[in-house]
Design an enzyme around this catalytic site. Structure first.
Site, PDB file in Angstrom:
ATOM      1  CD  GLN A  52      -2.765  -1.030   2.556  1.00 25.65           C
ATOM      2  OE1 GLN A  52      -2.341  -0.441   3.547  1.00 25.65           O
ATOM      3  NE2 GLN A  52      -3.904  -1.714   2.588  1.00 25.65           N
ATOM      4  CB  THR A  83      -9.620  -4.350   5.328  1.00 20.45           C
ATOM      5  OG1 THR A  83      -9.040  -3.064   5.102  1.00 20.45           O
ATOM      6  CG2 THR A  83      -9.448  -5.171   4.077  1.00 20.45           C
ATOM      7  CG  ASN A  84     -13.856   0.415   5.432  1.00 19.27           C
ATOM      8  OD1 ASN A  84     -14.885   0.753   4.864  1.00 19.27           O
ATOM      9  ND2 ASN A  84     -13.825   0.076   6.717  1.00 19.27           N
ATOM     10  CB  THR A  85      -7.736   0.125   2.738  1.00 14.22           C
ATOM     11  OG1 THR A  85      -7.837   1.120   3.761  1.00 14.22           O
ATOM     12  CG2 THR A  85      -6.741   0.580   1.683  1.00 14.22           C
ATOM     13  CB  CYS A 186     -10.609   2.761   8.857  1.00 10.83           C
ATOM     14  SG  CYS A 186      -9.225   1.609   9.089  1.00 10.83           S
ATOM     15  CB  THR A 187     -12.298  -2.633   9.651  1.00 11.77           C
ATOM     16  OG1 THR A 187     -10.938  -2.777   9.226  1.00 11.77           O
ATOM     17  CG2 THR A 187     -13.225  -2.862   8.471  1.00 11.77           C
TER      18      THR A 187
END
Length: 220
Positions: A52, A83-85, A186-187
């Site tokens: 990332q 996860t969001n990302t 975000c989680t």
């Protein structure tokens, strides 16, 4: 009922919350000693984090597809990316497997529109495209604060009151700019801030996503 597939470890702190919330929802709906049948593949988050930060999203996508296929091959009936990302490559992941993927933004968007809110803070992209929501994002400096707290504290299991107050200031600023509700995008943020801390309605994507997975498990 089906078998839930979790692709987690990003971070394991929030994946543990998914596991707990899913099983709480199963017990809530089915009672007794019922719990969910779950297959979990947990990645090494350091490897994902490095990709990332180097903007090597193609390689990150390959990692996600590899993990999703492992979950599918192990016998899961649908996939939840914890996860969001990493929903950034949800389309590529979905096209590489035969089982359905429960998208975190869709679960969140459905809940927000059911509650008749139109202007929300903290989340963008798919919510605007699929649900027509107006999204108000933090400023550049505020986004840096959010990012630093997530990667340098929350994903390491560190929860600090000072960071919580910074987040609450950012949320207050979003409200001043017209946000009717706040999305915890975000989680890991659920470890720091919750509805009890904020006057506006708060949408915890981790909880919403986990409940969606549990209900899909029961109802399909």
């Amino acid at each position: 009922m089906k078998t839930i597939g979790l692709l987690g470890g990003m971070s394991w702190e929030s994946t543990a919350i998914y596991y707990q919330l899913i099983n709480k929802r199963i017990k809530e709906r089915l009672g007794g000693h019922h719990s969910a049948e779950i297959i979990l593949y947990s990645v090494d988050f350091q490897r994902i984090k490095d990709l990332q930060h180097r903007n090597e999203w193609e390689k990150a996508t390959e990692e996600m597809i590899r993990g999703a296929k492992r979950v599918e091959q192990a016998g899961a009936d649908f996939l939840v990316i914890c996860t969001n990302t990493m929903h950034k490559m949800a389309g590529e992941v979905q096209s590489s497997i035969q089982i359905p993927l429960i998208h975190i933004a869709d679960a969140t968007g459905e809940k927000i529109t059911q509650d008749n809110f139109r202007r929300v803070g903290l989340y963008k992209g798919r919510l605007m495209e699929r649900f027509g929501l107006e999204v108000i994002v933090p400023t550049k400096d505020e986004r840096m604060i959010v990012h630093d707290v997530i990667y340098n504290e929350l994903t390491l299991g560190v929860v600090r009151e000072e960071s919580k107050q910074k987040y609450l200031q950012i949320i207050e600023h979003l409200a001043e700019r017209g946000a009717e509700a706040i999305i915890l995008g975000c989680t890991e943020i659920t470890m720091l801030v919750g509805q009890k801390d904020v006057s506006l309605p708060v949408y915890d994507t981790t909880a919403i996503h986990a409940i969606k997975a549990a209900d899909f498990y029961i109802d399909q």
